[in-house]
Scaffold this motif. Structure first.
Motif, short mmCIF file in Angstrom:
data_model
loop_
_atom_site.label_atom_id
_atom_site.label_comp_id
_atom_site.label_asym_id
_atom_site.label_seq_id
_atom_site.Cartn_x
_atom_site.Cartn_y
_atom_site.Cartn_z
N ASP A 219 0.83 -1.19 0.00
CA ASP A 219 0.00 0.00 0.00
C ASP A 219 0.87 1.25 0.00
OD1 ASP A 219 -0.70 1.93 2.34
OD2 ASP A 219 -0.23 0.04 3.34
N PHE A 221 0.47 4.23 1.12
CA PHE A 221 0.59 5.04 2.33
C PHE A 221 1.69 4.50 3.26
CE2 PHE A 221 -3.66 6.00 0.85
CZ PHE A 221 -3.69 7.38 0.99
N SER A 222 1.67 3.18 3.46
CA SER A 222 2.69 2.58 4.33
C SER A 222 4.07 2.74 3.71
CB SER A 222 2.42 1.09 4.55
OG SER A 222 1.18 0.91 5.13
N ALA A 224 5.10 5.05 1.68
CA ALA A 224 5.55 6.44 1.79
C ALA A 224 5.99 6.75 3.21
CB ALA A 224 4.44 7.38 1.35
N ALA A 225 5.20 6.31 4.17
CA ALA A 225 5.52 6.61 5.57
C ALA A 225 6.82 5.95 6.02
CB ALA A 225 4.37 6.16 6.47
N SER A 226 7.09 4.77 5.51
CA SER A 226 8.28 4.05 5.95
C SER A 226 9.53 4.51 5.20
CB SER A 226 8.09 2.54 5.75
OG SER A 226 7.97 2.29 4.37
N GLY A 227 9.35 5.34 4.18
CA GLY A 227 10.50 5.84 3.42
C GLY A 227 10.87 4.95 2.25
N LEU A 230 9.53 7.73 -1.68
CA LEU A 230 9.51 9.14 -1.30
C LEU A 230 8.65 9.89 -2.31
CD1 LEU A 230 10.47 11.59 0.38
CD2 LEU A 230 12.37 11.80 -1.23
N ILE A 231 7.61 10.54 -1.79
CA ILE A 231 6.80 11.39 -2.67
C ILE A 231 7.05 12.82 -2.24
CG2 ILE A 231 5.05 9.69 -3.26
CD1 ILE A 231 3.25 10.88 -1.10
N LYS A 232 7.13 13.70 -3.20
CA LYS A 232 7.48 15.09 -2.91
C LYS A 232 6.88 16.01 -3.96
CE LYS A 232 11.45 17.54 -1.12
NZ LYS A 232 12.87 17.62 -0.90
N LEU A 235 1.63 17.03 -4.19
CA LEU A 235 1.07 15.71 -3.90
C LEU A 235 -0.33 15.47 -4.49
CD1 LEU A 235 2.29 14.92 -0.27
CD2 LEU A 235 3.54 14.90 -2.40
N PHE B 13 5.88 2.11 13.87
CA PHE B 13 5.17 2.11 12.60
C PHE B 13 5.33 0.78 11.87
CE2 PHE B 13 4.46 2.86 8.12
CZ PHE B 13 3.23 3.51 8.15
N PRO B 36 8.25 11.91 5.28
CA PRO B 36 7.67 11.40 6.54
C PRO B 36 8.74 11.07 7.58
CG PRO B 36 6.71 10.28 4.66
CD PRO B 36 7.83 11.11 4.12
N GLN B 364 8.03 22.19 1.52
CA GLN B 364 8.07 20.92 2.25
C GLN B 364 9.39 20.78 3.02
OE1 GLN B 364 7.22 18.56 -1.21
NE2 GLN B 364 4.99 18.60 -0.85
#
Lengths: 253, 411
Positions: A219, A221-222, A224-227, A230-232, A235, B13, B36, B364
């Motif tokens: 997924d 979201f996970s 992206a959050a975990s690195g 990388l979205i920049k 968005l 996480f 993040p 950002q």
């Protein structure tokens, strides 16, 4: 919008373009096509067309009628074209009937090679070279499919209407592949390679992450959050791109 | 200036991602925080204007839990009221008297309110408002603002989103903010079919500047709605009690038929409210609408005390002044480093963007650099000020902002 029409566009414009890089990156394909001097023109009644040209060890793809073709394949309807891609029908040859041997033997060998790379198994993906090519083709196919759906799929059109002008760049770190989706005044264009100043970027940590992401195995979201991804940048562009990308499997697997 | 690291957040996480979709879902998802890995994911505790993450890092919080925190985390007055009610009872077979007290208080406080109804989330209130409008008018369609946000019910998510069908959104008509002609066109194209016009008091979409209503915009909308028999709904979920205690509509000088509240109403306790004019009371009564925890007395006691305290201290005025001071100072600091910081919206919930890079990447970088130094800034959403923020917080924030600009300039 007619579902068959969208699928035919995806088949002719998002899938066939992979022959360009298949010929370049896959040694088996390069060997198979090195002596070819053929231009195959595909057309569907109503207007959709595409061609692939093999010349001097290079493949070129286009979405118009070529200046000259050695083989011309005609489909009575988008459904007829889709049936051929599903292996359930054959096209009507308008030109190149003398090239029947090529069409019956040589060309199917090439399409089988593309199918091999576009239909991965977990076992095949363990092979680094296979993973690299499957990821490359998946990214290219996805970007072209997004372009088509953004203009034709009613739900995707809503998502696309929210996309401001700009360039979204996808890149697998550290060395690619990379691709760009350019949005300008409601028009969409796909380019291969990097751009210095994109409006939004999606950077995949490695090939495996990119492959899993494009094929919907993890997924976003996970990741992206975990690195891992990388979205920049802008968005909302990436959000809309993801919504459209998720509709691709509704038409082609 | 030291910068933070987040080993424990990252570790938690990883565990979360295995057992919770997205790890952290919805508006608290770290995905839109860029990158993040420069942000904390989990809070260990909070007090006043600050929170501490699981790695022990301290943050001045400019998101205020995305709005609910308004008097400060663990505000002693609110906590005392909640605790007192907790001892008496919370979720009981019959409602508690505090429900009537709270409704009476809201009816006296909010200029247009003749009745009040309670639920849990802002989306409960906006969906109920729409149902009431449909019941009252016998019509199905609603005019909404393009880019507006009214919660996560399928009708509110818009076409193209996962799990949303064409049928869910077929009655929505989207118009551009501040564009009266588009509203008139929508009405003309759908005669006697529009049940409601719903919008926030001013337009505060994510990823871009906020937009105030143009001169006479709301007055004209009110006039059109009255003439056409359309129920005028204000979604005051985000702005509520940060602009004007009597309703954000009073800040802009108009009278809607229904107002939706949540966020600041309970200082973090789960409660939302819909208030409305008398003529809609019977329709509100007829629409069957309820939830397992909608009668919980503790959040009602917390909300009653929160509202009384906000009214006593003139909370919106404090937050507007604090927000103005904070953002004026930040804008000046930005200038000294050659950056343009654009501030829009009402200062108690400012939208702030660096305008020197349209891709937002510079912005950002800036927000991430500030967060890593102790001022929690998001780069995609308006911020929130609380009455618990202090002049010391603002000075500390300015120091952080200065150091962050130095860092990104160097980069």
């Amino acid at each position: 919008m007619n579902r068959d029409l969208i699928k035919a566009n995806l088949n002719l414009h998002a899938l066939l373009q992979n022959f360009e890089e298949l010929t370049y990156f896959d040694t088996q394909t390069a060997s198979l096509t090195k002596d070819w001097n053929e231009t195959i023109y595909f057309s569907i009644m109503g207007g959709i067309q595409a061609y692939i040209e093999f010349k001097e060890m290079k493949c070129t793809f286009g979405i118009s009628k070529p200046k000259r073709s050695s083989i011309s394949l005609f489909f009575l309807s988008p459904g007829h074209c889709n049936a051929m891609f599903d292996g359930k029908s054959i096209p009507i040859p308008l030109k190149g009937i003398t090239r029947i041997g090529f069409l019956m033997t040589d060309f199917p060998n090439l399409t089988k090679r593309l199918e091999y790379y576009l239909k991965p198994t977990d076992e095949l993906l363990k092979n680094e070279e296979y993973l690299a090519l499957n990821t490359r083709f998946s990214i290219n196919t996805a970007m072209h499919a997004i372009k088509i759906l953004a203009l034709m799929d009613p739900v995707s059109k809503h998502s696309a209407s929210r996309m401001k002008d700009g360039v979204i760049m996808l890149k697998v770190l550290p060395d690619g592949p990379a691709a760009q989706l350019i949005i300008s005044h409601g028009e969409f264009k796909v380019l291969k390679g990097e751009i210095e100043k994109p409006t939004a970027v999606i950077l995949f940590k490695d090939l495996k992450i990119a492959n899993d992401m494009i094929n919907g195995k993890i997924d976003a979201f996970s990741a992206a959050a975990s690195g891992d991804v990388l979205i920049k940048g802008q968005l909302p562009l990436i959000d809309a791109l993801n919504l459209i990308l998720d509709r691709v499997p509704l038409y082609i697997s | 200036m030291n910068t933070y690291t987040y080993e424990k957040s990252q570790s938690l996480f990883k565990r979360a991602a295995k057992v919770i979709p997205c790890g952290i879902y919805g508006h608290l998802s770290p995905a839109p925080l860029v990158p993040p890995t420069d942000y904390p994911f989990y809070a260990a505790k909070a007090s006043g204007s600050k929170f501490w993450d699981v790695d022990g890092n301290e943050f001045i919080d400019y998101m205020c839990a995305y709005g609910p925190m308004v008097l400060g985390y663990n505000n002693p007055i609110v906590e005392e009221a909640a605790e007192k009610q907790r001892k008496l009872g919370n979720c009981i077979t019959s409602p508690s008297p505090v429900m009537v007290d709270l409704a009476e208080y809201l009816v006296n406080l909010i200029s247009i309110a003749d009745w009040a109804f309670f639920a849990k989330n802002g989306g409960d209130a906006t969906s109920f408002a729409l149902m009431i409008a449909r019941a009252a008018t016998g019509r199905a369609k609603a005019i909404l603002i393009k880019g507006g946000y009214h919660g996560v019910s399928p009708w509110a998510q818009g076409p193209g989103h996962h799990g949303v069908t064409d049928e869910d959104v077929k009655n929505n008509i989207y118009v551009k903010w501040n564009d009266i002609s588009q509203i008139e066109e929508a009405i003309s194209d759908n005669p006697k079919q529009i049940a409601a016009f719903m919008a926030t008091p001013y337009h505060h979409p994510a990823f871009t500047d906020s937009e105030m209503p143009g001169d006479g915009y709301w007055q004209k909308v009110e006039q059109i709605c009255k003439k056409e028999g359309i129920v005028l709904i204000v979604d005051d979920v985000r702005c509520g009690f940060r602009l004007d205690m009597r309703g954000s509509n009073e800040y802009f000088g108009f009278k809607p038929d229904l107002i939706c509240y949540c966020k600041a109403i309970g200082n973090g306790y789960p409660i939302s409210a819909l208030v409305g004019k008398d003529y809609l009371r019977n329709y509100a009564a007829k629409v069957f609408y309820t939830g397992s925890y909608w009668f919980s007395a503790v959040p009602m006691a917390a909300a009653l005390t929160t509202l009384k305290e906000l009214e006593r201290i003139n909370g919106p005025d404090i937050m507007i002044k604090l927000g103005k001071k904070l953002t004026d100072g930040m804008t000046e600091i930005a200038k000294t480093y050659g950056y343009n910081l654009k501030v829009t919206g009402v200062p108690s919930m400012p939208s702030i963007y660096i305008t020197d890079d349209e891709s937002l990447m510079l912005h950002q970088d800036f927000c991430a650099a500030c967060t890593k130094r102790g001022a929690f800034f998001t780069s995609h959403h308006n911020w929130f000020i609380s009455t618990a923020h202090t002049d010391e917080d603002i000075q500390r924030t300015w120091d952080i902002v200065e150091d962050a600009f130095k860092a990104i300039k160097k980069k």
